[in-house]
Design a protein around this motif. Structure first.
Motif, short mmCIF file in Angstrom:
data_model
loop_
_atom_site.label_atom_id
_atom_site.label_comp_id
_atom_site.label_asym_id
_atom_site.label_seq_id
_atom_site.Cartn_x
_atom_site.Cartn_y
_atom_site.Cartn_z
N TYR A 75 37.80 30.02 -39.47
CA TYR A 75 37.51 28.70 -38.90
C TYR A 75 38.75 28.21 -38.15
N GLY A 76 38.55 27.56 -37.04
CA GLY A 76 39.65 26.99 -36.29
C GLY A 76 39.17 25.90 -35.35
N GLU A 77 40.08 25.04 -34.95
CA GLU A 77 39.78 23.94 -34.04
C GLU A 77 40.63 24.08 -32.79
N GLY A 78 40.04 23.78 -31.64
CA GLY A 78 40.80 23.95 -30.42
C GLY A 78 40.27 23.14 -29.25
N ILE A 79 40.77 23.48 -28.07
CA ILE A 79 40.42 22.76 -26.86
C ILE A 79 40.16 23.76 -25.73
#
Length: 226
Positions: A75-79
């Motif tokens: 899982y990861g969060e980004g732009i």
């Protein structure tokens, strides 16, 4: 055996659960800046700069965490920032999460900084919607590296998305096929001050003071590929 399955399920739940999320848009941008700066410092980054220059967008996930014992999850969060290769202008950002699972004899925890160079409009189709899965229609391949003069001249750039990563931990790499990328409407609303779709966000010039250092870093990386 039962304890092992329970432990694996807990790791997967912690890793992939939305409850584990929650970084602010500003934090994502700052961590994305750090990711680009660290990658730019590598000796063989020239071809990556060339691919980004010729591409239509860049997605940055500063910390994709993968954990597993027999079962695994990530899982990861980004732009994502859209790039006009003709004018050199940048648009966005729009915010996304990446999640996936795997099965196999594995044990360990890994945090990977991940950059996806979107080469053409076929690769952009997924990012303009709510979610899509890497692989198949949205093919992703390991990005070419090396010096611009020796490698990039032979690149056809036919693959929609190229991936670049820097990893720490017990895993040797990160498998992207089967991973799902989801639009994060809450982060988009926080950043833009109102509900904003990916299409709307990616049509807005990236000119805010928060995003300016990241745009400068990306342009510096592109210069390395010229």
């Amino acid at each position: 055996m039962r304890k092992t399955v329970i432990l694996a399920s807990l790791i997967l739940a912690i890793t992939a659960s939305p409850l584990w999320a929650g970084k602010t848009p500003e934090t994502r941008i700052k961590e994305s800046l750090d990711t680009i700066n660290r990658m730019s410092a590598q000796d063989d980054v020239e071809t990556m700069g060339y691919v980004i220059e010729k591409g239509v967008a860049v997605a940055i996930f500063p910390s994709v965490v993968k954990a597993g014992f027999v079962l695994g999850g990530q899982y990861g969060e980004g732009i994502l920032l859209r790039h006009d290769s003709k004018t050199g202008k940048w648009y966005g950002p729009s915010f996304y999460n990446i999640a996936g699972g795997s099965f196999g004899l594995q044990i360990g925890v890994q945090s990977t900084a991940l950059v996806l160079a979107v080469v053409n409009e076929d690769g952009m189709k997924g990012f303009r919607g709510d979610n899509f899965t890497l692989g198949g229609e949205f093919a992703v391949a390991a990005g070419p590296v090396g010096r611009r003069t020796s490698a990039a001249t032979d690149i056809n750039l036919n693959t929609p998305i190229y991936s670049y990563s820097m990893s720490k931990g017990l895993f040797a790499g990160l498998s992207l096929d089967g991973s799902t990328i989801n639009h994060d409407p809450s982060a988009n609303e926080l950043y833009w001050g109102k509900k904003t779709s990916p299409v709307e966000a990616l049509d807005k010039p990236a000119t805010s003071k928060e995003i300016a250092p990241l745009i400068k870093a990306l342009n510096n990386l592109i210069k390395k590929g010229k």
